[in-house]
Design a protein around this motif. Sequence first.
Motif, PDB file in Angstrom:
ATOM      1  N   ARG A  16       0.812  -1.216   0.000  1.00  0.00           N
ATOM      2  CA  ARG A  16       0.000   0.000   0.000  1.00  0.00           C
ATOM      3  C   ARG A  16       0.845   1.266   0.000  1.00  0.00           C
ATOM      4  NH1 ARG A  16      -0.184  -2.139   4.867  1.00  0.00           N
ATOM      5  NH2 ARG A  16       0.545  -0.917   6.638  1.00  0.00           N
ATOM      6  N   GLN A  72       3.907 -10.072   1.729  1.00  0.00           N
ATOM      7  CA  GLN A  72       3.453  -8.722   1.417  1.00  0.00           C
ATOM      8  C   GLN A  72       2.140  -8.771   0.640  1.00  0.00           C
ATOM      9  OE1 GLN A  72       7.281  -7.815  -0.410  1.00  0.00           O
ATOM     10  NE2 GLN A  72       7.301  -5.874   0.732  1.00  0.00           N
ATOM     11  N   TYR A  95      -1.577  -7.421   1.900  1.00  0.00           N
ATOM     12  CA  TYR A  95      -2.322  -6.438   1.113  1.00  0.00           C
ATOM     13  C   TYR A  95      -3.724  -6.938   0.782  1.00  0.00           C
ATOM     14  CZ  TYR A  95      -3.552  -3.113  -2.526  1.00  0.00           C
ATOM     15  OH  TYR A  95      -4.198  -2.162  -3.272  1.00  0.00           O
ATOM     16  N   GLU A 117      -6.118  -6.673   3.623  1.00  0.00           N
ATOM     17  CA  GLU A 117      -6.511  -5.294   3.939  1.00  0.00           C
ATOM     18  C   GLU A 117      -7.628  -4.785   3.030  1.00  0.00           C
ATOM     19  OE1 GLU A 117      -2.941  -3.084   3.417  1.00  0.00           O
ATOM     20  OE2 GLU A 117      -2.067  -3.750   5.301  1.00  0.00           O
ATOM     21  N   GLN A 118      -7.808  -5.387   1.869  1.00  0.00           N
ATOM     22  CA  GLN A 118      -8.751  -4.892   0.881  1.00  0.00           C
ATOM     23  C   GLN A 118     -10.129  -5.534   1.051  1.00  0.00           C
ATOM     24  OE1 GLN A 118      -7.611  -2.369  -0.967  1.00  0.00           O
ATOM     25  NE2 GLN A 118      -5.706  -2.773   0.124  1.00  0.00           N
TER      26      GLN A 118
END
Length: 110
Positions: free
Chosen positions: A47, A62, A66, A69-70
Amino acid sequence: MNTKNIFFLLLTCLLISSCTIYGRTSGLKKLTEQQKERVMKADCPIRELACDRNIYIINEEQLKEYIQEQDSCIIYEWMAYCSCYTPRLFERYCDSTGYKPIIILSSFCP
């Protein structure tokens, strides 16, 4: 992410990445020194990466962080010389549907 989103994500990945190129290599060795300077390891969360014309090497942790988180995102493995969707077309699709695009480059094309 709910089950419906996961199913849609997997189905979309299978459809979009159905293009196969046999005998391909990463192409990293074919890049000029100037082009290689734009390829760098990402040492921060995805991000925080900028769209700065660099190519970032990320790891699976990673990417996993990510995705978690979405609300919804689609991963697209783009291969050079594939007649499928271009990254720009893929981004437009994601913008129109509200998904966050993640484009994974599996080979370099100088």
